[in-house]
Scaffold this active site. Structure first.
Site, PDB file in Angstrom:
ATOM      1  N   ASP A 197      -3.658  10.661  51.088  1.00 61.89           N
ATOM      2  CA  ASP A 197      -3.917   9.793  49.677  1.00 61.89           C
ATOM      3  C   ASP A 197      -2.717  10.567  48.825  1.00 61.89           C
ATOM      4  O   ASP A 197      -2.113  11.735  49.207  1.00 61.89           O
ATOM      5  CB  ASP A 197      -5.248   9.920  49.154  1.00 61.89           C
ATOM      6  CG  ASP A 197      -5.406   9.339  47.934  1.00 61.89           C
ATOM      7  OD1 ASP A 197      -4.993   8.225  47.767  1.00 61.89           O
ATOM      8  OD2 ASP A 197      -6.042   9.934  46.910  1.00 61.89           O
ATOM      9  N   SER A 198      -2.657   9.892  47.674  1.00 63.34           N
ATOM     10  CA  SER A 198      -1.686  10.426  46.688  1.00 63.34           C
ATOM     11  C   SER A 198      -2.270  11.731  46.120  1.00 63.34           C
ATOM     12  O   SER A 198      -1.509  12.556  45.317  1.00 63.34           O
ATOM     13  CB  SER A 198      -1.403   9.456  45.621  1.00 63.34           C
ATOM     14  OG  SER A 198      -2.702   9.159  44.914  1.00 63.34           O
TER      15      SER A 198
ATOM     16  N   TYR B  81       0.502   6.486  43.086  1.00 64.40           N
ATOM     17  CA  TYR B  81       1.213   5.552  43.629  1.00 64.40           C
ATOM     18  C   TYR B  81       1.100   4.216  42.884  1.00 64.40           C
ATOM     19  O   TYR B  81       1.935   3.419  42.812  1.00 64.40           O
ATOM     20  CB  TYR B  81       0.402   5.548  44.903  1.00 64.40           C
ATOM     21  CG  TYR B  81       0.754   6.429  46.029  1.00 64.40           C
ATOM     22  CD1 TYR B  81       1.798   7.508  45.750  1.00 64.40           C
ATOM     23  CD2 TYR B  81       0.406   6.316  47.432  1.00 64.40           C
ATOM     24  CE1 TYR B  81       2.232   8.465  46.662  1.00 64.40           C
ATOM     25  CE2 TYR B  81       0.983   7.186  48.311  1.00 64.40           C
ATOM     26  CZ  TYR B  81       1.547   8.197  48.094  1.00 64.40           C
ATOM     27  OH  TYR B  81       2.173   8.889  49.140  1.00 64.40           O
ATOM     28  N   GLY B  82      -0.104   4.079  42.337  1.00 60.74           N
ATOM     29  CA  GLY B  82      -0.399   2.888  41.594  1.00 60.74           C
ATOM     30  C   GLY B  82       0.516   2.180  40.662  1.00 60.74           C
ATOM     31  O   GLY B  82       0.539   0.900  40.404  1.00 60.74           O
TER      32      GLY B  82
ATOM     33  N   CYS C 261      -6.160   5.667  50.765  1.00 67.47           N
ATOM     34  CA  CYS C 261      -5.804   4.882  49.665  1.00 67.47           C
ATOM     35  C   CYS C 261      -5.630   3.684  49.670  1.00 67.47           C
ATOM     36  O   CYS C 261      -4.828   2.927  50.528  1.00 67.47           O
ATOM     37  CB  CYS C 261      -4.321   5.730  49.318  1.00 67.47           C
ATOM     38  SG  CYS C 261      -3.292   5.207  47.965  1.00 67.47           S
ATOM     39  N   ASN C 262      -6.159   2.969  48.772  1.00 63.53           N
ATOM     40  CA  ASN C 262      -6.219   1.364  48.891  1.00 63.53           C
ATOM     41  C   ASN C 262      -4.665   0.748  48.445  1.00 63.53           C
ATOM     42  O   ASN C 262      -4.465  -0.027  49.017  1.00 63.53           O
ATOM     43  CB  ASN C 262      -7.307   0.838  47.850  1.00 63.53           C
ATOM     44  CG  ASN C 262      -8.499   1.147  48.066  1.00 63.53           C
ATOM     45  OD1 ASN C 262      -9.323   2.151  47.531  1.00 63.53           O
ATOM     46  ND2 ASN C 262      -9.195   0.112  48.886  1.00 63.53           N
ATOM     47  N   THR C 263      -4.228   1.477  47.546  1.00 66.25           N
ATOM     48  CA  THR C 263      -2.866   1.048  47.064  1.00 66.25           C
ATOM     49  C   THR C 263      -1.790   1.364  48.258  1.00 66.25           C
ATOM     50  O   THR C 263      -1.083   0.469  48.566  1.00 66.25           O
ATOM     51  CB  THR C 263      -2.486   2.238  45.892  1.00 66.25           C
ATOM     52  OG1 THR C 263      -3.276   1.897  44.872  1.00 66.25           O
ATOM     53  CG2 THR C 263      -1.141   1.687  45.355  1.00 66.25           C
TER      54      THR C 263
ATOM     55  N   CYS D 205     -10.112   1.706  44.645  1.00 64.12           N
ATOM     56  CA  CYS D 205      -9.099   2.988  44.545  1.00 64.12           C
ATOM     57  C   CYS D 205      -9.899   4.308  45.107  1.00 64.12           C
ATOM     58  O   CYS D 205     -10.961   4.176  44.229  1.00 64.12           O
ATOM     59  CB  CYS D 205      -8.444   3.142  43.168  1.00 64.12           C
ATOM     60  SG  CYS D 205      -7.638   4.674  42.905  1.00 64.12           S
TER      61      CYS D 205
HETATM   62  N1  DGL Z   1      -6.050   6.775  45.378  1.00 65.64           N
HETATM   63  C1  DGL Z   1      -5.123   5.840  45.327  1.00 65.64           C
HETATM   64  C2  DGL Z   1      -5.997   4.332  45.843  1.00 65.64           C
HETATM   65  O1  DGL Z   1      -6.811   4.380  46.363  1.00 65.64           O
HETATM   66  C3  DGL Z   1      -4.418   5.715  44.096  1.00 65.64           C
HETATM   67  C4  DGL Z   1      -4.167   6.409  43.407  1.00 65.64           C
HETATM   68  C5  DGL Z   1      -2.850   6.428  42.585  1.00 65.64           C
HETATM   69  O2  DGL Z   1      -2.469   5.551  41.932  1.00 65.64           O
HETATM   70  O3  DGL Z   1      -1.852   7.342  43.032  1.00 65.64           O
HETATM   71  O4  DGL Z   1      -5.594   3.245  45.435  1.00 65.64           O
END
Ligand code: DGL
Length: 239
Positions: free
Chosen positions: A10-11, A42-43, A73-75, A181
């Protein structure tokens, strides 16, 4: 290969909850967790940037002999999981999907839910298409600052309470909240407090762990080892 670890990335700290679900469901497996903290969040990045970073994380984990990689990570999933699968052909790659469908299925006749997501997830075609299947009963809320706030206050999450209450202020009547997220799992208790406990909260972590288990079973890749040393190793791109 069976005894090789499973990579999870993940980020930042968000994917730790996904790691926990995977480790609970697969107690004999070993894991490597990679937090791309140098590039968090990441978002707020472009798709090309997220794709590049997520592919790099997956490549790092496969280079460490991981038998499977979980994009926690969803993003990164919405942006890069197809590219990662293309790059790594036959390898197991599991993504983290927002639990929109289960939430929609369980909504009351006149109920609606809010889906908290990052900006990149909000902008994605995949997410838009997913919402279109839900008769406008899932309202997306994108907050570009929230993941970073959570990352900074993960040890003292009550510091973000007022902020989360403000985000939800217009949605007091929502029946459910989707954590779209992985960082947002940290604010589960704050969300419950806002709704006085009467809200259903959905996240995709358990689904991702189940999917991982299914993929390992399909490829006959469950470990035979009973060695519990170095069960989970943690790495960060921040060094
Ligand atoms: N944890 C990440 C997600 O599930 C995103 C967090 C980020 O923006 O880095 O989307």
């Amino acid at each position: 290969m069976r005894d090789d670890p499973i990579g999870v990335f993940d980020s930042g700290v968000g994917g730790l909850n996904v790691l926990k679900e995977c480790a609970e469901l697969l107690p004999c497996e070993k894991f490597i967790y990679l937090a791309d903290e140098a590039n968090m969040p990441y978002g707020n990045k472009t798709y090309a940037e997220i794709k590049y970073l997520a592919e790099k994380c997956a490549a790092t984990l496969f280079a460490m002999n991981c038998k499977a990689v979980v994009v926690a990570c969803n993003t990164a999933t919405v942006t890069a999981v197809d590219g990662i699968r293309k790059l790594f052909g036959s390898r197991i790659v599991v993504g983290l999907e927002p639990a929109v469908k289960p939430c929609y299925r369980e909504l009351g006749k006149n109920g609606y839910a809010v889906a908290l997501v990052t900006d990149a997830t909000y902008r994605s075609y995949k997410f838009e298409r997913l919402l279109q299947t839900c008769e406008n009963k899932i309202i997306p809320i994108a907050r570009p600052e929230l993941a970073r706030l959570i990352e900074n206050h993960a040890d003292d999450i009550s510091a973000v309470e007022t902020h989360v209450f403000d985000i939800l202020a217009d949605h007091k009547n929502a029946e459910a909240v989707i954590l779209g997220c992985s960082h947002y799992t940290y604010i589960t208790d704050i969300i419950r407090k806002f709704y006085g406990g009467s809200v259903k909260i959905y996240d995709g972590a358990h689904g991702a762990a189940e999917r991982l288990k299914y993929c390992l079973a399909l490829s006959d890749l469950f470990t035979d080892s009973t060695d519990m040393q170095n069960k989970i190793r943690f790495y960060s791109t921040r060094g």
